[in-house]
Design a protein around this motif. Structure first.
Motif, short mmCIF file in Angstrom:
data_model
loop_
_atom_site.label_atom_id
_atom_site.label_comp_id
_atom_site.label_asym_id
_atom_site.label_seq_id
_atom_site.Cartn_x
_atom_site.Cartn_y
_atom_site.Cartn_z
N PRO B 75 1.07 -0.89 -0.49
CA PRO B 75 0.04 -0.03 -0.44
C PRO B 75 0.90 1.15 0.04
O PRO B 75 1.81 1.21 0.93
CB PRO B 75 -0.97 -0.22 1.59
N ALA B 76 0.08 2.44 -0.20
CA ALA B 76 0.84 4.02 0.14
C ALA B 76 1.80 4.30 0.74
O ALA B 76 2.44 4.55 0.90
CB ALA B 76 0.37 4.90 -1.16
N ALA B 77 0.60 3.87 1.97
CA ALA B 77 1.59 4.72 3.29
C ALA B 77 2.03 3.71 3.71
O ALA B 77 2.56 3.99 5.35
CB ALA B 77 0.00 3.94 4.36
N THR B 78 3.33 2.06 3.23
CA THR B 78 4.07 1.25 3.85
C THR B 78 4.87 2.24 4.54
O THR B 78 5.31 3.72 3.46
CB THR B 78 4.37 1.13 2.65
N THR B 79 5.69 2.39 5.40
CA THR B 79 7.02 2.87 5.70
C THR B 79 8.34 2.31 5.42
O THR B 79 8.40 0.71 5.14
CB THR B 79 7.28 2.68 7.42
N THR B 80 9.04 2.96 5.43
CA THR B 80 10.23 2.45 5.22
C THR B 80 10.73 1.19 6.29
O THR B 80 11.34 0.39 5.60
CB THR B 80 11.44 4.21 5.19
N ALA B 81 10.15 1.49 7.29
CA ALA B 81 10.72 0.10 8.11
C ALA B 81 10.53 -1.47 7.24
O ALA B 81 11.15 -2.13 7.47
CB ALA B 81 11.04 0.12 9.42
N GLU B 82 8.47 -1.11 6.70
CA GLU B 82 8.18 -2.10 6.05
C GLU B 82 8.12 -2.22 4.92
O GLU B 82 8.88 -3.79 4.47
CB GLU B 82 6.65 -1.62 6.48
N LEU B 83 9.22 -1.59 4.38
CA LEU B 83 9.81 -1.74 3.10
C LEU B 83 10.67 -2.63 3.40
O LEU B 83 11.15 -3.90 2.60
CB LEU B 83 9.97 -0.87 2.39
N ILE B 84 11.49 -2.41 3.49
CA ILE B 84 12.74 -3.27 4.64
C ILE B 84 12.70 -4.28 4.87
O ILE B 84 13.22 -4.96 4.26
CB ILE B 84 13.35 -1.96 5.19
#
Lengths: 288, 288
Positions: B75-84
């Motif tokens: 989702p667009a609201a994904t944080t950097t930490a979640e993406l990592i």
């Protein structure tokens, strides 16, 4: 040919002294506030006399600046795997803040593999792939010491690099390549020349800033220096001869580094400054 | 001004097709010999229409070449930490051989931190700091796909780079900078120009090879192209307009990439080739 000096000398000896003094103040502050003084681990493989001298000199400078050093002398027969083990141990040792692997290590060592065993946050000599990419992308990190010293000299003498044509002669991983990337980050137009460059003279003649970093005595002809250019000679050749024909360059350049006393002293100064900076970070004194 | 075409077109569409065909043969061989087919993970944050299209196109090309893809839509609201976290998981997933993070990811994402979560051996898009340093130091590794495509074009058209003056206009982390380093590794004399370069025309006029990689329509004037030069236009601008004034350049260059059909198709081709190469290595088919 006129022999009138027009260039101002860029006094690396003086600037390096100031940087080391600042590092010493910072080191004392770290010791005072954390109870722990900065520590540089120096690793030497074998007993090459020049390398022994370099390491001894670096450790003496550390001591003067209140930086501890821990020397690890490894036998000449050390394998790459053993060297990597040593560097990996130092990388996780909380009492070591910076790591210097004196190189060249000898032909039997995979130097790149050894460098990569140094943790980026302790790579105060700026030799890892991470450090090179970080400086290339203008990200936080330590810089290779000689290019770092060159940039500090340019800054100290107020050389505005934006839009200027900087010509870097040499493309080594620890000198030419990072020097070019640092100049590019300061918005210079950057040209890399090297042994395969066909018309070096023509390119040097266009340069506002020349960084000579090849180690070939007087490769850069003085008469090719554009009047008013800034000349940084990072070449080391026997007999205190740089890569630039100094006497003639002196009559044309606006600023020039002498050899010795120009770039040379800056390298160790940056090493010390980066060691203190690494210690400050690792001991929780600051965030970059 | 003469409008006679003198330049030979560098047919990226044709070369890309050949590279993809080779990748398909290799992918089939890997599947046959290991029972496992190459797999590219595509990661997309948000639903930017252009990004959705790019990822769909890349996955379609993979499918045609016998490369599986696994799409992770965040989702667009994904944080950097979640993406990592997502990228770290993919980096250790033995069923994934290459990872593509479609970018730009959006302003709230620390893109560099995200890229660095991609394991170098799966960085088939060549975006990590490790990949950049590796190509800069001529070490094994994956290259950023567009510069990689440019080098393959130059090779396919037998452009000898040694001692030639290559001018790279643009200095982005995934295009200009790596393109210059790859040209330098082939012994070209390399000049980086950019928005702060003061006399772009004068520098382009000296270039044997021009690589335009800024994304400014017709920034490079055709009349500045040296007769007989090689012109690589990696610029993408609306309306199929490149960074080079094509019509005039066509009358002066020896070789030139059309827009479209030049550099464009090469990027995906290199991505596919590198995915297959990564799979081959990870599945034990070869050593580099």
């Amino acid at each position: 040919m006129s022999t009138t000096q027009t260039a101002q000398l860029m006094d690396g000896t003086h600037l390096a002294k100031r940087i080391v003094e600042e590092a010493a103040v910072k080191a004392a502050e770290i010791s005072h506030r954390t109870g722990s003084s900065p520590c540089l681990a120096t690793v030497l493989v074998g007993e090459d006399p020049a390398s022994v001298t370099y390491v001894r000199m670096k450790r003496a400078r550390c001591a003067k600046a209140g930086i501890r050093s821990r020397h690890i002398a490894l036998p000449a027969a050390t394998t790459t795997a053993e060297l990597i083990d040593t560097l990996s141990d130092l990388s996780v040792d909380p009492d070591v803040h910076g790591i210097l692997l004196q190189h060249p290590c000898g032909p039997h060592i995979d130097e790149r593999a050894a460098f990569e065993a140094i943790a980026p946050e302790k790579d105060v000599d700026g030799v890892t792939m991470h450090s090179f990419a970080a400086l290339s992308f203008a990200l936080p990190g330590f810089v290779s010491c000689t290019p770092g010293g060159i940039m500090r000299l340019l800054e100290a003498y107020d050389v505005d690099l934006a839009g200027k044509h900087a010509v870097v002669v040499g493309r080594s991983a620890i000198l030419g390549k990072p020097a070019g990337m640092l100049l590019l980050a300061k918005d210079a137009t950057v040209t890399y020349c090297h042994s395969r460059t066909t018309d070096l003279s023509a390119i040097v003649r266009e340069a506002d800033v020349v960084v000579a970093a090849v180690g070939r005595p007087r490769l850069i002809r003085g008469e090719d220096i554009k009047p008013g250019a800034v000349v940084i000679d990072a070449g080391y050749n026997p007999g205190n001869v740089g890569d630039v024909d100094y006497d003639t360059a002196l009559t044309r350049a606006r600023l020039i580094t002498p050899v010795p006393g120009g770039v040379g002293p800056m390298t160790i100064a940056v090493l010390l400054a980066q060691t203190v900076e690494a210690a400050a970070k690792q001991l929780g004194m600051q965030r970059r």
